[in-house]
Design a protein around this motif. Sequence first.
Motif, PDB file in Angstrom:
ATOM      1  N   ILE A  54      36.007  46.406  56.825  1.00 56.53           N
ATOM      2  CA  ILE A  54      35.409  45.648  55.733  1.00 56.53           C
ATOM      3  C   ILE A  54      35.603  46.409  54.423  1.00 56.53           C
ATOM      4  N   VAL A  55      36.129  45.720  53.418  1.00 57.61           N
ATOM      5  CA  VAL A  55      36.252  46.300  52.080  1.00 57.61           C
ATOM      6  C   VAL A  55      35.254  45.565  51.198  1.00 57.61           C
ATOM      7  N   HIS A  56      34.188  46.250  50.834  1.00 56.98           N
ATOM      8  CA  HIS A  56      33.063  45.607  50.157  1.00 56.98           C
ATOM      9  C   HIS A  56      33.359  45.262  48.704  1.00 56.98           C
ATOM     10  N   THR A  57      33.024  44.047  48.316  1.00 54.33           N
ATOM     11  CA  THR A  57      33.023  43.621  46.928  1.00 54.33           C
ATOM     12  C   THR A  57      32.116  42.403  46.793  1.00 54.33           C
ATOM     13  N   LEU A  58      31.384  42.338  45.708  1.00 53.01           N
ATOM     14  CA  LEU A  58      30.500  41.187  45.477  1.00 53.01           C
ATOM     15  C   LEU A  58      31.152  40.146  44.573  1.00 53.01           C
ATOM     16  N   GLU A  59      32.269  40.514  43.984  1.00 55.12           N
ATOM     17  CA  GLU A  59      32.941  39.593  43.068  1.00 55.12           C
ATOM     18  C   GLU A  59      33.841  38.638  43.853  1.00 55.12           C
ATOM     19  N   LYS A  60      33.828  37.372  43.482  1.00 57.16           N
ATOM     20  CA  LYS A  60      34.685  36.391  44.144  1.00 57.16           C
ATOM     21  C   LYS A  60      35.118  35.327  43.156  1.00 57.16           C
ATOM     22  N   ILE A  61      36.166  34.631  43.501  1.00 54.02           N
ATOM     23  CA  ILE A  61      36.690  33.544  42.682  1.00 54.02           C
ATOM     24  C   ILE A  61      36.179  32.230  43.242  1.00 54.02           C
ATOM     25  N   THR A  62      35.597  31.412  42.390  1.00 57.11           N
ATOM     26  CA  THR A  62      35.030  30.142  42.835  1.00 57.11           C
ATOM     27  C   THR A  62      36.009  28.993  42.573  1.00 57.11           C
ATOM     28  N   SER A  63      35.667  27.827  43.096  1.00 55.82           N
ATOM     29  CA  SER A  63      36.514  26.655  42.901  1.00 55.82           C
ATOM     30  C   SER A  63      36.518  26.189  41.457  1.00 55.82           C
ATOM     31  N   GLU A  64      35.501  26.567  40.678  1.00 54.30           N
ATOM     32  CA  GLU A  64      35.406  26.154  39.284  1.00 54.30           C
ATOM     33  C   GLU A  64      36.186  27.078  38.348  1.00 54.30           C
ATOM     34  N   ASP A  65      36.574  28.252  38.826  1.00 55.33           N
ATOM     35  CA  ASP A  65      37.264  29.215  37.962  1.00 55.33           C
ATOM     36  C   ASP A  65      38.659  28.721  37.580  1.00 55.33           C
ATOM     37  N   GLU A  66      39.051  29.004  36.338  1.00 57.94           N
ATOM     38  CA  GLU A  66      40.413  28.729  35.904  1.00 57.94           C
ATOM     39  C   GLU A  66      41.311  29.765  36.566  1.00 57.94           C
ATOM     40  N   PRO A  67      42.327  29.338  37.321  1.00 55.76           N
ATOM     41  CA  PRO A  67      43.076  30.240  38.205  1.00 55.76           C
ATOM     42  C   PRO A  67      43.633  31.499  37.568  1.00 55.76           C
ATOM     43  N   VAL A  68      44.478  31.372  36.565  1.00 53.20           N
ATOM     44  CA  VAL A  68      45.133  32.553  35.993  1.00 53.20           C
ATOM     45  C   VAL A  68      44.130  33.466  35.321  1.00 53.20           C
ATOM     46  N   ARG A  69      43.180  32.884  34.594  1.00 45.79           N
ATOM     47  CA  ARG A  69      42.155  33.685  33.919  1.00 45.79           C
ATOM     48  C   ARG A  69      41.317  34.456  34.940  1.00 45.79           C
ATOM     49  N   ALA A  70      40.995  33.813  36.061  1.00 43.74           N
ATOM     50  CA  ALA A  70      40.184  34.470  37.085  1.00 43.74           C
ATOM     51  C   ALA A  70      40.920  35.659  37.692  1.00 43.74           C
ATOM     52  N   ILE A  71      42.200  35.484  37.964  1.00 43.23           N
ATOM     53  CA  ILE A  71      42.991  36.580  38.549  1.00 43.23           C
ATOM     54  C   ILE A  71      43.054  37.768  37.595  1.00 43.23           C
ATOM     55  N   ARG A  72      43.152  37.483  36.318  1.00 36.46           N
ATOM     56  CA  ARG A  72      43.289  38.555  35.331  1.00 36.46           C
ATOM     57  C   ARG A  72      41.960  39.238  35.010  1.00 36.46           C
ATOM     58  N   ARG A  73      40.861  38.473  35.055  1.00 37.79           N
ATOM     59  CA  ARG A  73      39.572  39.032  34.652  1.00 37.79           C
ATOM     60  C   ARG A  73      38.744  39.558  35.808  1.00 37.79           C
ATOM     61  N   LYS A  74      38.840  38.924  36.953  1.00 35.37           N
ATOM     62  CA  LYS A  74      38.041  39.342  38.106  1.00 35.37           C
ATOM     63  C   LYS A  74      38.847  40.306  38.981  1.00 35.37           C
ATOM     64  N   LYS A  75      38.993  41.504  38.481  1.00 32.84           N
ATOM     65  CA  LYS A  75      39.847  42.503  39.134  1.00 32.84           C
ATOM     66  C   LYS A  75      39.342  42.919  40.516  1.00 32.84           C
ATOM     67  N   GLU A  76      38.032  42.772  40.757  1.00 33.27           N
ATOM     68  CA  GLU A  76      37.458  43.195  42.023  1.00 33.27           C
ATOM     69  C   GLU A  76      37.134  42.010  42.934  1.00 33.27           C
ATOM     70  N   ALA A  77      37.618  40.842  42.615  1.00 33.13           N
ATOM     71  CA  ALA A  77      37.375  39.663  43.452  1.00 33.13           C
ATOM     72  C   ALA A  77      38.049  39.851  44.813  1.00 33.13           C
ATOM     73  N   SER A  78      37.449  39.296  45.851  1.00 33.44           N
ATOM     74  CA  SER A  78      37.961  39.466  47.215  1.00 33.44           C
ATOM     75  C   SER A  78      39.405  39.004  47.337  1.00 33.44           C
ATOM     76  N   MET A  79      39.760  37.894  46.697  1.00 33.51           N
ATOM     77  CA  MET A  79      41.128  37.394  46.761  1.00 33.51           C
ATOM     78  C   MET A  79      42.104  38.341  46.074  1.00 33.51           C
ATOM     79  N   VAL A  80      41.702  38.861  44.924  1.00 38.35           N
ATOM     80  CA  VAL A  80      42.556  39.777  44.161  1.00 38.35           C
ATOM     81  C   VAL A  80      42.791  41.070  44.935  1.00 38.35           C
TER      82      VAL A  80
END
Length: 334
Positions: A54-80
Motif C-alpha cells: 500500500i502506498v498511502h495518499t489522501l489525494e485523489k482525482i474525482t469525476s468532476e476534476d478537469e483532466p489535464v489540470r488535475a494531473i498537473r496540480r494533484k501531484k500526490e493523487a493516487s492515479m498520478v
Amino acid sequence: MKIAVDAMGGDHAPKAIVEGVMQARDEFEDVTFLLYGDEKAIREHLKDESRTQIVHTLEKITSEDEPVRAIRRKKEASMVLAAKAVKEKEADAMFSAGNTGALLAAGLFIVGRMPFIERPGLMATLPTFDEKALGFDFIDLGANADNKPEHLNDFATLASQYAKSVRQIEAPRVGLLNNGTEETKGNELTKAAFELLKENPHIHFIGNVEARDLLQGAADVVVADGYTGNAVLKSIEGTGVAFTNVLKSSIMESGLMGKLGAVLLKDTLKGLKTKMDYSTYGGAVLAGLKAPVVKTHGSTGPDAVFYTIRQIRKMLQSHVIDELMSASQTSSHE
C-alpha cells in the motif's frame, strides 16, 4: 510482474478495487500489486498483504476534476502516483476505474507515448454474436475527438498487433467503420484513411464495415475516429440496457405462463448475458503508450477488476508493447 493500481478511482472504490485485486492475487501467483490510496480505507477490505504493497495518499482525482489540470496540480493523487510508478519502472503496468480524461492525460504526459505514434487511441474488446464469439477490438473509443487519416492508420496497426499478441488471432481482419461498405463511401477522413489502410503492410485490411454488422463478427479489429467510435460504443451499451429492461418488463407482465417460460429459459438467458458481458474481456487499453495503461468502467465491481488484471497479465506475458513499438517504428519508415 508488478501492477500499479489506482485504488481510489471509481464509484465503488476502494472496496470493489481491492476485492478484485484479492481475487487476482489468489489466482495469479506471478503478479504483485502496488495499491495507491487511503491506507486505512484500503486495509478495511484487504485480507492480507502478501504480494501487495500500500502506498498511502489522501489525494485523489474525482469525476468532476478537469483532466489535464488535475494531473498537473494533484501531484500526490493516487492515479498520478500509479502512473509515475510505471514511468520510473517501479511497476510494469497500471489501471484505474477513475476519471477517463485524467487517465488519458496521465498516460500521455507521465507514462509517455510510443515513438512514432502521434495520438494514442482508447481500445476495448467487445463481444459478438457470431459462432466463434471471438469479439472484436474497437479503437478509438474517445481518446481523441478529432483525428487525421494517419491516426486511424496507426490505430489499425496498434489494434491488429494487440489482437495477434494478446487474443491470439493469427491474421486479424481489420475494418474501417463507415456509412457503407463501398470503397467510395464516407467523408474526407474515412476516404483518406481507407487509402492508407489499403497500403498498410502490417494489417489484413478487409475494407469498410457498417455499424449494424459489428456484433455479427464483421471484423476482428474495427477502426474509427474517436468521436464516432465513442458514439457507436454508447449506442451499443444503451441498446443492450434497453433490451434487458424490455425483456424483464415483458416477462413480469406476461402472466404465469410467461414467468414459467422464463424459468425454463433461465440458463439460456444467463448464458446470453454472460456472452454479451464485455467486461470479461477486461478494460479499455490506451494503445500507443510505452506501457500498459488500462481503464475500467467507473461502476465496475470486483469481477471486472479481476478480468482487467487478467488482461494486463496477458499483455505483459505476450510482450505486446515491444511488438507494438517495433510495428509502429517500422510503419513510420515506410
